[in-house]
Motif scaffolding. Sequence first.
Motif, PDB file in Angstrom:
ATOM      1  N   THR A 169     -91.323 -16.859  85.252  1.00 24.28           N
ATOM      2  CA  THR A 169     -90.533 -15.685  84.894  1.00 24.28           C
ATOM      3  C   THR A 169     -91.407 -14.443  84.684  1.00 24.28           C
ATOM      4  O   THR A 169     -90.894 -13.331  84.617  1.00 24.28           O
ATOM      5  N   ASP A 170     -92.729 -14.625  84.598  1.00 25.79           N
ATOM      6  CA  ASP A 170     -93.639 -13.491  84.466  1.00 25.79           C
ATOM      7  C   ASP A 170     -93.929 -12.827  85.811  1.00 25.79           C
ATOM      8  O   ASP A 170     -94.489 -11.718  85.842  1.00 25.79           O
ATOM      9  N   LEU A 171     -93.571 -13.483  86.914  1.00 24.59           N
ATOM     10  CA  LEU A 171     -93.985 -12.977  88.221  1.00 24.59           C
ATOM     11  C   LEU A 171     -93.321 -11.658  88.579  1.00 24.59           C
ATOM     12  O   LEU A 171     -93.987 -10.724  89.044  1.00 24.59           O
ATOM     13  N   LEU A 172     -92.003 -11.560  88.403  1.00 21.85           N
ATOM     14  CA  LEU A 172     -91.317 -10.329  88.793  1.00 21.85           C
ATOM     15  C   LEU A 172     -91.883  -9.103  88.067  1.00 21.85           C
ATOM     16  O   LEU A 172     -92.282  -8.133  88.736  1.00 21.85           O
ATOM     17  N   PRO A 173     -91.961  -9.086  86.738  1.00 26.51           N
ATOM     18  CA  PRO A 173     -92.520  -7.893  86.094  1.00 26.51           C
ATOM     19  C   PRO A 173     -93.977  -7.631  86.482  1.00 26.51           C
ATOM     20  O   PRO A 173     -94.397  -6.477  86.573  1.00 26.51           O
ATOM     21  N   THR A 174     -94.738  -8.692  86.720  1.00 29.82           N
ATOM     22  CA  THR A 174     -96.135  -8.524  87.128  1.00 29.82           C
ATOM     23  C   THR A 174     -96.230  -7.813  88.469  1.00 29.82           C
ATOM     24  O   THR A 174     -96.996  -6.850  88.636  1.00 29.82           O
ATOM     25  N   PHE A 175     -95.448  -8.268  89.451  1.00 32.69           N
ATOM     26  CA  PHE A 175     -95.523  -7.662  90.778  1.00 32.69           C
ATOM     27  C   PHE A 175     -94.875  -6.279  90.818  1.00 32.69           C
ATOM     28  O   PHE A 175     -95.276  -5.422  91.601  1.00 32.69           O
ATOM     29  N   VAL A 176     -93.877  -6.067  89.982  1.00 31.26           N
ATOM     30  CA  VAL A 176     -93.305  -4.719  89.877  1.00 31.26           C
ATOM     31  C   VAL A 176     -94.384  -3.736  89.428  1.00 31.26           C
ATOM     32  O   VAL A 176     -94.517  -2.632  89.971  1.00 31.26           O
ATOM     33  N   ASP A 177     -95.191  -4.147  88.449  1.00 30.02           N
ATOM     34  CA  ASP A 177     -96.277  -3.288  87.973  1.00 30.02           C
ATOM     35  C   ASP A 177     -97.379  -3.143  89.021  1.00 30.02           C
ATOM     36  O   ASP A 177     -97.856  -2.034  89.289  1.00 30.02           O
ATOM     37  N   ARG A 188    -111.759 -15.496  89.401  1.00 31.94           N
ATOM     38  CA  ARG A 188    -111.922 -15.978  88.030  1.00 31.94           C
ATOM     39  C   ARG A 188    -110.725 -16.841  87.644  1.00 31.94           C
ATOM     40  O   ARG A 188    -109.682 -16.791  88.288  1.00 31.94           O
ATOM     41  N   ASP A 189    -110.906 -17.617  86.593  1.00 32.55           N
ATOM     42  CA  ASP A 189    -109.813 -18.382  86.013  1.00 32.55           C
ATOM     43  C   ASP A 189    -109.179 -17.558  84.894  1.00 32.55           C
ATOM     44  O   ASP A 189    -109.880 -16.913  84.119  1.00 32.55           O
ATOM     45  N   VAL A 190    -107.855 -17.593  84.824  1.00 28.53           N
ATOM     46  CA  VAL A 190    -107.131 -16.903  83.761  1.00 28.53           C
ATOM     47  C   VAL A 190    -106.519 -17.967  82.848  1.00 28.53           C
ATOM     48  O   VAL A 190    -105.631 -18.703  83.269  1.00 28.53           O
ATOM     49  N   PRO A 191    -106.991 -18.074  81.613  1.00 23.11           N
ATOM     50  CA  PRO A 191    -106.546 -19.171  80.731  1.00 23.11           C
ATOM     51  C   PRO A 191    -105.213 -18.914  80.038  1.00 23.11           C
ATOM     52  O   PRO A 191    -104.647 -19.827  79.448  1.00 23.11           O
ATOM     53  N   ASN A 192    -104.707 -17.676  80.097  1.00 22.51           N
ATOM     54  CA  ASN A 192    -103.486 -17.354  79.366  1.00 22.51           C
ATOM     55  C   ASN A 192    -102.294 -18.168  79.854  1.00 22.51           C
ATOM     56  O   ASN A 192    -102.145 -18.422  81.046  1.00 22.51           O
ATOM     57  N   LEU A 193    -101.427 -18.549  78.936  1.00 31.04           N
ATOM     58  CA  LEU A 193    -100.203 -19.248  79.279  1.00 31.04           C
ATOM     59  C   LEU A 193     -99.269 -18.306  80.036  1.00 31.04           C
ATOM     60  O   LEU A 193     -99.062 -17.163  79.625  1.00 31.04           O
ATOM     61  N   ALA A 194     -98.745 -18.756  81.155  1.00 27.32           N
ATOM     62  CA  ALA A 194     -97.854 -17.930  81.969  1.00 27.32           C
ATOM     63  C   ALA A 194     -96.715 -18.783  82.487  1.00 27.32           C
ATOM     64  O   ALA A 194     -96.787 -20.020  82.500  1.00 27.32           O
ATOM     65  N   SER A 195     -95.661 -18.116  82.915  1.00 26.82           N
ATOM     66  CA  SER A 195     -94.482 -18.795  83.452  1.00 26.82           C
ATOM     67  C   SER A 195     -94.029 -18.081  84.712  1.00 26.82           C
ATOM     68  O   SER A 195     -94.358 -16.904  84.931  1.00 26.82           O
TER      69      SER A 195
END
Length: 213
Positions: free
Chosen positions: A193-201, A184-191
Motif C-alpha cells: 500500500t506504500d507503492l502508490l504514494p511513493t511513485f506519485v512522489d 543498498r538494502d532498505v531495512p524499513n518495514l513497508a507494504s
Amino acid sequence: GDSFPFRPQDRGFDESVIHGGGGIGTTPDFWGNDYFDDTYFRNGLAEKFPGYGTDALFAEALAFIEKNRDRPFYCQISTAAPHDPFNVDEKYAAPYRGLVPDGTANFYGMIANIDENVERLAKRLDTLGLSENTILVFMTDNGSSGGWKAYNAGMRGNKGSAYEGGHRVPFFIRWPAGNIGPARDVPNLASATDLLPTFVDLCELRLPRPVDF
C-alpha cells in the motif's frame, strides 16, 4: 477480479491480458488451462495464447512497451507462476532434479523461467534505450507456498502465516536516472500500500482527486 467493476479494464488499464480467478486451473479460470497453450482474456475477450503462460504474458508486456516506448507508460506483469498446477518445460526443472526435496523441482523450474523472462525484459529495455529512465520493480506477494519444502530464507512460516515467512518478500527497484541513490538494502518495514504514494512522489504526478494516504 473477474467481475465488474474489479476487472483490469474497469480499473484504468487500457490493455489487459489475464487468467481467471486466483490462478491457472481455478474454478473461474478458462476450462482446461494448465500453463501450456492456455486461453486468457484480452480486455475481457477469451483468446488462445500458444506456448508457456509466463512466456506469453511477458511477450504481451514487451509488445505493449514497444508500442508505448515514446511516451510514459505503466506495465504490470502478474504471473500465475509459480502457483499450482506446477507445470513447466522439463528443461527448467531438470537442473533441480535430485538436488531439492521431492516434488519441488518443477516449482524451482517455474521460478527459473520467471528469472529468464525478467532478464529478457531488462535486456529489451536496454535495447530500446529505456533502461535509464524506467522504474523497474520486482516483487512477490507472499512467502513460499505452505506444504512445499521450498527455500524460505530460514524464516518461520509460509504463505498465509502471520510470521515473517508468510509476508516478508523480495522487493527490488531499479531506476538509474531517478537519483534514488546507490545500490543498498532498505531495512524499513513497508507494504504494497506504500507503492502508490511513493511513485506519485517519485514521478511528480498529480492525482485526479485528493487521496488520503
